[in-house]
Write a protein that holds these residues in place. Structure first.
Motif, PDB file in Angstrom:
ATOM      1  N   VAL A  75      -8.022  -0.840  -1.185  1.00  0.00           N
ATOM      2  CA  VAL A  75      -7.259  -1.399  -0.074  1.00  0.00           C
ATOM      3  C   VAL A  75      -6.144  -0.417   0.260  1.00  0.00           C
ATOM      4  O   VAL A  75      -5.407  -0.010  -0.626  1.00  0.00           O
ATOM      5  CB  VAL A  75      -6.645  -2.756  -0.470  1.00  0.00           C
ATOM      6  N   PRO A  76      -6.011  -0.006   1.532  1.00  0.00           N
ATOM      7  CA  PRO A  76      -4.948   0.932   1.869  1.00  0.00           C
ATOM      8  C   PRO A  76      -3.571   0.373   1.549  1.00  0.00           C
ATOM      9  O   PRO A  76      -3.357  -0.839   1.657  1.00  0.00           O
ATOM     10  CB  PRO A  76      -5.113   1.140   3.379  1.00  0.00           C
ATOM     11  N   CYS A  77      -2.646   1.238   1.135  1.00  0.00           N
ATOM     12  CA  CYS A  77      -1.268   0.818   0.835  1.00  0.00           C
ATOM     13  C   CYS A  77      -0.617   0.308   2.111  1.00  0.00           C
ATOM     14  O   CYS A  77      -0.714   0.931   3.152  1.00  0.00           O
ATOM     15  CB  CYS A  77      -0.479   1.991   0.267  1.00  0.00           C
ATOM     16  N   ARG A  78       0.066  -0.846   2.026  1.00  0.00           N
ATOM     17  CA  ARG A  78       0.735  -1.417   3.200  1.00  0.00           C
ATOM     18  C   ARG A  78       2.213  -1.056   3.229  1.00  0.00           C
ATOM     19  O   ARG A  78       2.941  -1.491   4.108  1.00  0.00           O
ATOM     20  CB  ARG A  78       0.602  -2.933   3.206  1.00  0.00           C
ATOM     21  N   GLY A  79       2.685  -0.342   2.220  1.00  0.00           N
ATOM     22  CA  GLY A  79       4.074   0.094   2.218  1.00  0.00           C
ATOM     23  C   GLY A  79       5.065  -0.948   1.748  1.00  0.00           C
ATOM     24  O   GLY A  79       6.207  -0.935   2.159  1.00  0.00           O
ATOM     25  N   CYS A  80       4.648  -1.834   0.833  1.00  0.00           N
ATOM     26  CA  CYS A  80       5.522  -2.962   0.511  1.00  0.00           C
ATOM     27  C   CYS A  80       6.740  -2.560  -0.304  1.00  0.00           C
ATOM     28  O   CYS A  80       7.721  -3.288  -0.327  1.00  0.00           O
ATOM     29  CB  CYS A  80       4.741  -4.079  -0.171  1.00  0.00           C
ATOM     30  N   ARG A  81       6.717  -1.402  -0.989  1.00  0.00           N
ATOM     31  CA  ARG A  81       7.907  -1.005  -1.774  1.00  0.00           C
ATOM     32  C   ARG A  81       8.904  -0.201  -0.945  1.00  0.00           C
ATOM     33  O   ARG A  81       9.880   0.316  -1.474  1.00  0.00           O
ATOM     34  CB  ARG A  81       7.490  -0.207  -3.015  1.00  0.00           C
ATOM     35  N   GLY A  82       8.608  -0.043   0.342  1.00  0.00           N
ATOM     36  CA  GLY A  82       9.571   0.658   1.186  1.00  0.00           C
ATOM     37  C   GLY A  82       9.506   2.156   1.019  1.00  0.00           C
ATOM     38  O   GLY A  82       8.702   2.673   0.251  1.00  0.00           O
ATOM     39  N   PRO A  83      10.368   2.893   1.747  1.00  0.00           N
ATOM     40  CA  PRO A  83      10.278   4.351   1.769  1.00  0.00           C
ATOM     41  C   PRO A  83      10.661   5.004   0.446  1.00  0.00           C
ATOM     42  O   PRO A  83      11.447   4.456  -0.328  1.00  0.00           O
ATOM     43  CB  PRO A  83      11.272   4.746   2.857  1.00  0.00           C
TER      44      PRO A  83
END
Lengths: 81, 285, 390
Positions: free
Chosen positions: B211-219
């Motif tokens: 599953v592609p990373c959705r960026g939940c941990r932020g930059p």
């Protein structure tokens, strides 16, 4: 003297560091980046910026000096775990 | 050591992730003095650590937050909503009056703030633990760190833990729901994966499962530091470089889903402002 | 009188007694229905999962199902089975959390799970652990899982039947300790709503069944003819009515309206042969469903059907409704898409929203009877307030 180290566990092999290096310090060796002439490095840190896996570490120059940081952001970043 | 947990506008997912540490939970249960989800306690007492979950959306929540800051020796932004705005922050695309009107069709007794803010907009924060939710492993490590006074940082991106390798290809379309090759980098296969701009520490569980990373941990630190680097510019750049494809993102807002109201993403090249401007003018963002 | 905050429930709420009525005020809001507009379809299950931290699986499967209905996509039998397992495992997790950590302390006159006998808490922890592992295996992680439109994230390639059987046996030995859950009194007689497949309980069922004195069945697309939402200014949660009547969903509604098709759970659900209206019986119904979900997961895992677990999805303009049974009741997601696959309009009707009307009515009835166990009544519904306001 500048030392450049590439963490092989982290490297994902995108070779963007090879493309971006202005002085040809990092070369493509069997589809893996390889540091050949570290003495030619001008410390622009481009390779470190483009590295998506944060696998390239420089030693011997003040990395902080090269990065444009505001004091506010710097203070805050340190608190992200 | 006394621990308190306060919830603002969020889903309680971070607290459930804390419960999912199972054994760790039973270990620290007697230290938790205030947590409405699992304990009867009406007033937040003075605490050593207060974990704040959720963004600030209403005036009531702002009061709760300020009280939490007064009672806490250390205040922790627990989860992406409180650290970066998170999914709750997406509500900021529209004007609060418009939100209430379109959803309820009439006025309510309560006032919304103009945006759904991350908590550092109003109070000083001692630690940020982003993640939607932070994995139980990260939470245990963090709590251990707090207990012995040494908190470990994760300053590397998700790619560093992912283990997929980049293959230079030429694609002609973005992939969305198909099953990916298990060994090859998702970006080079044409999935919009935020791994390269997102803070690691999660053991890349999503990308490892295809599953592609959705960026939940932020930059990552790097994206935060560089004024001219941003999610969209970086992703566009990388996909062009390794897959030879000029992407047109048709839903920009979802790519910034977790960082909407964070001032760490307040950059010249960012398109967050454009999305918000469009939404607040009455368009569909 | 004001109780603030209401504890051992999910979310921020206040109970206020004023002029002979009791108000259950929900104090949080995020606005999902509005900001889902404009999102591309592949991100929708990811975003809707974030509505709730306890039942994220239900939200993402409901939205994936709605999207599949809108784009007219068939999913394989394997995906259907895996999604059923996901929903059941999550129900197990959520009910275990509610019974052992949130509801039991009331019965043991304690203020937290630390007052509940250790062996029971341990049983609850074990249940949550195995349920989380199963969800994590298929959908990456237990909280905020990834359900992909047209499929699931990962195939189930491990057999959990031994662990599940151990837990089921452990539960069987302790069943007689839960007799007190059968107590309760009728506060209001209400309508009920649930999902079913030919009269049998099914969390991924094919049609809706309602009860308002008599039983009636209807399809997903007709939900708006039967369920109407009203708004009161004191709460961020809406007040829905089924055919003009106060309606309840959740474990009690499911067992009232449908038959159970696994051995032990069927025996236990004898209690619900006639329609039962006791609010506190929700807790017992939850226990029956814990048994049902373990037995049903074992049954489905024993003969998983075949098929592809993911597929390419082509968006097109259209409307779709997706309904699943969440741990707290019937969950309805309704989207309208444009030809690029961007959401044009979204409507979500969430279990706790449907129960909200009944919670307010029940609290007032309790007050009129001269009792003050308001929080226990609210907890019986296991309300999830971040869901209900979304």
């Amino acid at each position: 003297m500048i030392r450049i180290e590439i963490d092989e566990d982290r490297c994902v092999g995108c070779l963007e560091c090879v493309d971006v290096c202005p002085t040809g310090v990092i070369i493509n060796k069997n589809n893996k980046p390889f540091v050949e002439n570290a003495e030619r490095c001008i410390g622009c840190l481009s390779c470190s910026y483009v590295c998506r896996a944060d696998a390239i570490k420089h030693e011997g120059i003040h990395v902080e000096e090269k990065i444009v940081k505001s004091v506010y952001i710097e203070e805050k970043i340190e608190r992200f775990v | 050591m006394k621990i308190g947990i306060v919830k603002l506008a969020s889903c309680s997912g971070c607290q459930i992730a804390l419960l999912d540490t199972h054994e760790k939970l039973l270990e620290i249960a007697d230290k938790v003095v205030y947590a409405p989800l699992i304990k009867d306690a009406r007033e937040l007492p003075d605490c050593d650590v207060v974990l704040v979950e959720g963004a600030v959306r209403t005036e009531h929540e702002l009061e709760v937050l300020k009280r939490a800051r007064e009672r806490a020796k250390k205040l922790v932004a627990f989860g992406s909503c409180s650290a970066l705005g998170g999914i709750s922050g997406m509500g900021s695309i529209y004007k609060p009056e418009k939100l209430i009107e379109d959803i309820y069709g009439r006025d309510l007794d309560y006032k919304l703030l103009d945006f759904a803010y991350p908590i550092d907009r109003f109070v000083e924060v001692d630690y940020y633990l982003p993640g939607c939710p932070p994995t139980p492993e990260l939470i245990s490590k963090f709590i251990d760190g707090i207990l012995n006074g040494r908190v470990e940082r994760h300053d590397y991106p998700v790619c560093a833990e992912c283990g997929r390798l980049v293959v230079h290809t030429k694609i002609d379309n973005i992939k969305k729901t198909e099953l990916p090759d298990p060994k090859v980098c998702l970006l080079s296969q044409g999935y919009v994966c935020l791994g390269s701009v997102t803070r690691g520490g999660c053991r890349a569980i999503c990308t490892k499962a295809g599953v592609p990373c959705r960026g939940c941990r932020g930059p990552t630190d790097k994206v935060m530091v560089m004024p001219c680097k941003d999610y969209l510019t970086e992703l566009h750049d990388r996909i062009e470089r390794i897959a030879g494809f000029d992407v047109k993102f048709n839903d920009v807002a979802s790519i910034y889903a977790f960082v909407f109201t964070s001032d760490m993403m307040d950059k010249l090249v960012s398109r967050i402002k454009e999305v918000i401007r469009k939404g607040r003018r009455g368009g569909r963002a | 009188m004001i109780i603030e905050p209401v504890t051992r429930i999910e979310g921020n709420a206040v109970i206020e007694v004023k002029d002979g009525r009791v108000y259950f005020k929900v104090l949080e809001f995020r606005g999902f229905e509005k900001f889902l507009e404009g999102r591309s379809f592949e991100f929708v299950p990811m975003i809707t999962a974030r509505i709730c931290g306890i039942c994220p699986v239900s939200h993402s499967i409901a939205s994936a199902r709605a999207i599949e209905n809108a784009f007219e996509i068939e999913i394989s039998e394997r995906v259907e089975d895996l999604r059923r397992i996901l929903l059941l495992a999550q129900t197990l997790q959520s009910h275990a959390l509610h019974i052992f950590f949130l509801a039991l302390p009331d019965y043991f006159k304690s203020d937290s799970f630390e007052g509940v006998p250790k062996d029971l808490v341990k049983l609850g922890v074990e249940m949550r652990k195995i349920a989380n592992e199963i969800v994590g295996r298929i959908a990456v992680r237990p909280v905020h899982p990834e359900v992909i439109v047209g499929g699931v994230a990962r195939d189930l390639d491990r057999d959990y039947s031994n662990e599940l059987k151990t837990i089921l046996n452990g539960l069987k030995e302790n069943l007689d300790k839960f007799e007190f859950l059968k107590e309760g009194e009728v506060l209001n007689e209400t309508a009920y709503l649930s999902l079913n497949s030919k009269g049998v309980i099914d969390f991924y069922g094919e049609s809706l069944v309602g009860y308002d004195g008599e039983i009636f069945e209807f399809g997903f697309n007709e939900y708006s003819e039967h369920l109407v939402e009203k708004v009161e200014s004191f709460s961020f949660t809406k007040f829905p009515y089924l055919r003009g009547k106060v309606c309840r969903v959740g474990p009690l509604a499911r067992l009232n309206l449908t038959k159970v098709d696994t051995d032990l759970a069927r025996e236990l659900s004898e209690e619900f042969k006639d329609i039962r209206h006791e609010t506190l019986l929700y807790n017992y119904a939850r226990l029956v469903e814990i048994v049902y979900s373990i037995e049903k997961i074992l049954e489905i895992m024993g003969n998983l059907r075949g098929g592809e677990i993911r597929q390419r999805v082509e968006p097109k303009a259209g409307e779709g409704v997706g309904v699943v049974e969440a741990p707290r009741g019937t969950l309805i997601h309704h989207y309208e898409f444009d030809e690029k696959g961007l959401v044009r309009r979204a409507n979500l009707i969430v279990p706790t929203t449907i129960n909200n009307t009944a919670i307010n009515e029940d609290l007032t009835a309790t007050y009129k009877k001269g009792k003050e166990n308001f929080e226990m009544i609210v907890r019986a519904y296991d309300p999830c307030l971040s869901c209900s306001t979304h």
